[in-house]
Design a protein around this motif. Structure first.
Motif, mmCIF file in Angstrom:
data_model
loop_
_atom_site.group_PDB
_atom_site.id
_atom_site.type_symbol
_atom_site.label_atom_id
_atom_site.label_comp_id
_atom_site.label_asym_id
_atom_site.label_seq_id
_atom_site.Cartn_x
_atom_site.Cartn_y
_atom_site.Cartn_z
ATOM 1 N N MET A 1 0.842 -1.196 0.000
ATOM 2 C CA MET A 1 0.000 0.000 0.000
ATOM 3 C C MET A 1 0.878 1.248 0.000
ATOM 4 O O MET A 1 1.816 1.349 0.782
ATOM 5 N N ARG A 2 0.564 2.192 -0.905
ATOM 6 C CA ARG A 2 1.316 3.447 -0.919
ATOM 7 C C ARG A 2 1.048 4.240 0.359
ATOM 8 O O ARG A 2 -0.026 4.154 0.944
ATOM 9 N N ARG A 3 2.051 5.020 0.763
ATOM 10 C CA ARG A 3 1.897 5.768 2.007
ATOM 11 C C ARG A 3 0.739 6.756 1.917
ATOM 12 O O ARG A 3 0.001 6.944 2.889
ATOM 13 N N ALA A 4 0.569 7.403 0.751
ATOM 14 C CA ALA A 4 -0.530 8.358 0.590
ATOM 15 C C ALA A 4 -1.878 7.673 0.802
ATOM 16 O O ALA A 4 -2.782 8.240 1.435
ATOM 17 N N ASP A 5 -2.018 6.438 0.310
ATOM 18 C CA ASP A 5 -3.262 5.694 0.514
ATOM 19 C C ASP A 5 -3.442 5.361 1.988
ATOM 20 O O ASP A 5 -4.556 5.421 2.517
ATOM 21 N N ARG A 6 -2.349 5.000 2.630
ATOM 22 C CA ARG A 6 -2.438 4.646 4.053
ATOM 23 C C ARG A 6 -2.840 5.857 4.894
ATOM 24 O O ARG A 6 -3.653 5.736 5.824
ATOM 25 N N LEU A 7 -2.293 7.019 4.601
ATOM 26 C CA LEU A 7 -2.659 8.233 5.338
ATOM 27 C C LEU A 7 -4.144 8.536 5.166
ATOM 28 O O LEU A 7 -4.832 8.909 6.130
ATOM 29 N N PHE A 8 -4.634 8.353 3.948
ATOM 30 C CA PHE A 8 -6.065 8.569 3.691
ATOM 31 C C PHE A 8 -6.888 7.581 4.512
ATOM 32 O O PHE A 8 -7.901 7.949 5.129
ATOM 33 N N GLY A 19 -15.072 6.191 19.070
ATOM 34 C CA GLY A 19 -14.232 6.563 20.199
ATOM 35 C C GLY A 19 -12.771 6.491 19.814
ATOM 36 O O GLY A 19 -12.443 6.310 18.635
ATOM 37 N N PRO A 20 -11.879 6.634 20.765
ATOM 38 C CA PRO A 20 -10.444 6.583 20.461
ATOM 39 C C PRO A 20 -10.046 5.249 19.837
ATOM 40 O O PRO A 20 -10.562 4.193 20.206
ATOM 41 N N VAL A 21 -9.129 5.317 18.878
ATOM 42 C CA VAL A 21 -8.621 4.123 18.197
ATOM 43 C C VAL A 21 -7.117 4.069 18.429
ATOM 44 O O VAL A 21 -6.411 5.060 18.197
ATOM 45 N N THR A 22 -6.627 2.936 18.897
ATOM 46 C CA THR A 22 -5.197 2.828 19.178
ATOM 47 C C THR A 22 -4.403 2.578 17.897
ATOM 48 O O THR A 22 -4.941 2.125 16.887
ATOM 49 N N ALA A 23 -3.115 2.844 17.977
ATOM 50 C CA ALA A 23 -2.231 2.584 16.835
ATOM 51 C C ALA A 23 -2.216 1.098 16.500
ATOM 52 O O ALA A 23 -2.144 0.723 15.323
ATOM 53 N N ASP A 24 -2.285 0.247 17.509
ATOM 54 C CA ASP A 24 -2.302 -1.192 17.267
ATOM 55 C C ASP A 24 -3.536 -1.606 16.466
ATOM 56 O O ASP A 24 -3.452 -2.452 15.572
ATOM 57 N N GLN A 25 -4.683 -1.015 16.799
ATOM 58 C CA GLN A 25 -5.910 -1.347 16.069
ATOM 59 C C GLN A 25 -5.829 -0.896 14.616
ATOM 60 O O GLN A 25 -6.243 -1.617 13.700
ATOM 61 N N ILE A 26 -5.310 0.310 14.409
ATOM 62 C CA ILE A 26 -5.159 0.812 13.041
ATOM 63 C C ILE A 26 -4.160 -0.044 12.274
ATOM 64 O O ILE A 26 -4.378 -0.408 11.111
ATOM 65 N N ALA A 27 -3.056 -0.382 12.928
ATOM 66 C CA ALA A 27 -2.010 -1.184 12.287
ATOM 67 C C ALA A 27 -2.550 -2.539 11.852
ATOM 68 O O ALA A 27 -2.214 -3.041 10.772
ATOM 69 N N GLU A 28 -3.381 -3.148 12.682
ATOM 70 C CA GLU A 28 -3.948 -4.453 12.340
ATOM 71 C C GLU A 28 -4.834 -4.363 11.103
ATOM 72 O O GLU A 28 -4.783 -5.224 10.227
ATOM 73 N N ARG A 29 -5.635 -3.307 11.026
ATOM 74 C CA ARG A 29 -6.517 -3.141 9.869
ATOM 75 C C ARG A 29 -5.740 -2.873 8.590
ATOM 76 O O ARG A 29 -6.122 -3.341 7.510
ATOM 77 N N ARG A 35 4.490 1.027 14.859
ATOM 78 C CA ARG A 35 5.487 2.088 14.697
ATOM 79 C C ARG A 35 5.227 2.894 13.424
ATOM 80 O O ARG A 35 5.364 4.114 13.414
ATOM 81 N N THR A 36 4.838 2.202 12.365
ATOM 82 C CA THR A 36 4.503 2.901 11.114
ATOM 83 C C THR A 36 3.330 3.842 11.326
ATOM 84 O O THR A 36 3.328 4.980 10.834
ATOM 85 N N ILE A 37 2.328 3.386 12.074
ATOM 86 C CA ILE A 37 1.150 4.232 12.333
ATOM 87 C C ILE A 37 1.527 5.444 13.161
ATOM 88 O O ILE A 37 1.052 6.563 12.906
ATOM 89 N N TYR A 38 2.399 5.267 14.159
ATOM 90 C CA TYR A 38 2.838 6.419 14.955
ATOM 91 C C TYR A 38 3.481 7.471 14.051
ATOM 92 O O TYR A 38 3.209 8.672 14.188
ATOM 93 N N ARG A 39 4.337 7.031 13.131
ATOM 94 C CA ARG A 39 4.981 7.985 12.220
ATOM 95 C C ARG A 39 3.949 8.665 11.326
ATOM 96 O O ARG A 39 4.037 9.866 11.064
ATOM 97 N N ASP A 40 2.965 7.893 10.857
ATOM 98 C CA ASP A 40 1.944 8.459 9.985
ATOM 99 C C ASP A 40 1.092 9.495 10.731
ATOM 100 O O ASP A 40 0.712 10.524 10.160
#
Length: 232
Positions: A1-8, A19-29, A35-40
Motif C-alpha cells: 500500500m502506498r503511504r498516501a493511501d495509508r494516510l487517507f 471513540g479513540p482508536v489505538t495505533a495497534d488497532q489501526i495497524a492491524e486493519r 510504529r509505522t502508524i505512529y509515524r503516519d
C-alpha cells in the motif's frame, strides 16, 4: 500500500470511529506495524489534520475536519459507478474488494449534491460473467505479474490435450465469460493466452524474468495491437 493511501485510510478509520482508536488497532486493519502508524499520525498532525491523542491511549479526529470534496460531475460519478459495478462480472475477488473500497472512499468525500447517484444507483449492471478459478485468486496472479515471477502450469487446450508449461505472465485479459493470462510461453517460445478455466495445475515459482519484463510487454502490445487482439 502506498503511504498516501495509508494516510487517507487512517483519516477514514478515525472519522468513522465512535471513540479513540489505538495505533495497534489501526495497524492491524492496514497490515502494518504500530510504529509505522505512529509515524503516519505525526505526519498527519504536521499537515494540520486535527488528530488528538497519544500512544497507548488512542487517537480521535476532532469534529469538523473534512477532506476537500472531489468535484465529479453527475456523469463522471455514474461512469465511476458503472465501471466499478462491471468488475462484478469478473471472477477477480481482489478487484471486487478494491472496487468497493474505491466507492467507499469516493462517497466519503463527495459534495452532498453529488452523493445522490451513489445512494440511488439509477442503473443496473448484470452480474453474469466469468466463473472463478478453482485453483487460485486472480489477485495472486496479478501480484505475480507485478513481481515478474514465472508460473508452472498444466494447461488443457480446446481438444482436451494437457501440456506442462513454464510461462512468464505479463497481463490479464478480462472478457465477459472468460479471463486470460497473457504470457510468454517457454514451450512455444512465443506469446500465448491461457484461459483461467483451462489451467489444471498452477505453481508459483521464485524464478524472475524482471530483466525482460518491459521488453516483453512492449512486444506483446505490438503483436496484439495494444492488447485488443489476443493471440491464438
Amino acid at each position: 500500500m502506498r503511504r498516501a493511501d495509508r494516510l487517507f485510510d487512517i483519516i477514514q478509520i478515525l472519522r468513522s470511529a465512535s471513540g479513540p482508536v489505538t495505533a495497534d488497532q489501526i495497524a492491524e486493519r492496514l497490515e502494518v506495524t504500530a510504529r509505522t502508524i505512529y509515524r503516519d499520525i505525526v505526519t498527519l498532525q504536521a499537515s494540520r489534520v486535527p488528530i488528538e491523542g497519544a500512544a497507548g491511549v488512542g487517537y480521535i479526529l476532532r469534529a469538523g475536519f473534512d477532506l476537500p470534496p472531489l468535484m465529479f460531475t453527475s456523469d463522471e460519478t455514474e461512469a465511476l459507478l458503472v465501471g466499478m459495478s462491471l468488475l462484478r462480472r469478473t471472477s477477480d475477488q481482489g478487484l471486487h474488494d478494491a472496487a468497493q473500497s474505491v466507492l467507499s472512499k469516493v462517497e466519503a468525500v463527495l459534495p452532498s449534491d453529488r452523493k445522490g447517484p451513489l445512494a440511488t444507483r439509477p442503473f443496473y449492471v448484470c452480474e453474469y460473467g466469468a466463473e472463478p478459478s478453482p485453483l487460485t485468486d486472480l489477485a495472486e496472479i496479478r501480484k505475480t505479474i507485478r513481481d515478474s515471477k514465472k508460473l508452472d502450469i498444466d494447461y488443457q487446450d480446446a481438444d482436451g490435450k494437457v501440456t506442462t508449461r513454464i510461462i512468464w505472465p505479463i497481463a490479464v485479459a478480462y472478457y465477459v465469460e472468460v479471463e486470460l493470462v497473457c504470457a510468454w510461453c517457454e514451450l512455444r517460445e512465443d506469446f500465448r493466452h491461457f484461459r483461467i478455466d483451462r489451467i489444471r495445475r498452477l505453481d508459483f515459482l521464485e524464478d524472475s524474468f524482471a530483466n525482460s519484463g518491459r521488453h516483453l510487454i512492449d512486444e506483446w502490445m505490438a503483436a496484439t495491437g495494444g492488447g485488443q487482439r489476443p493471440l491464438s
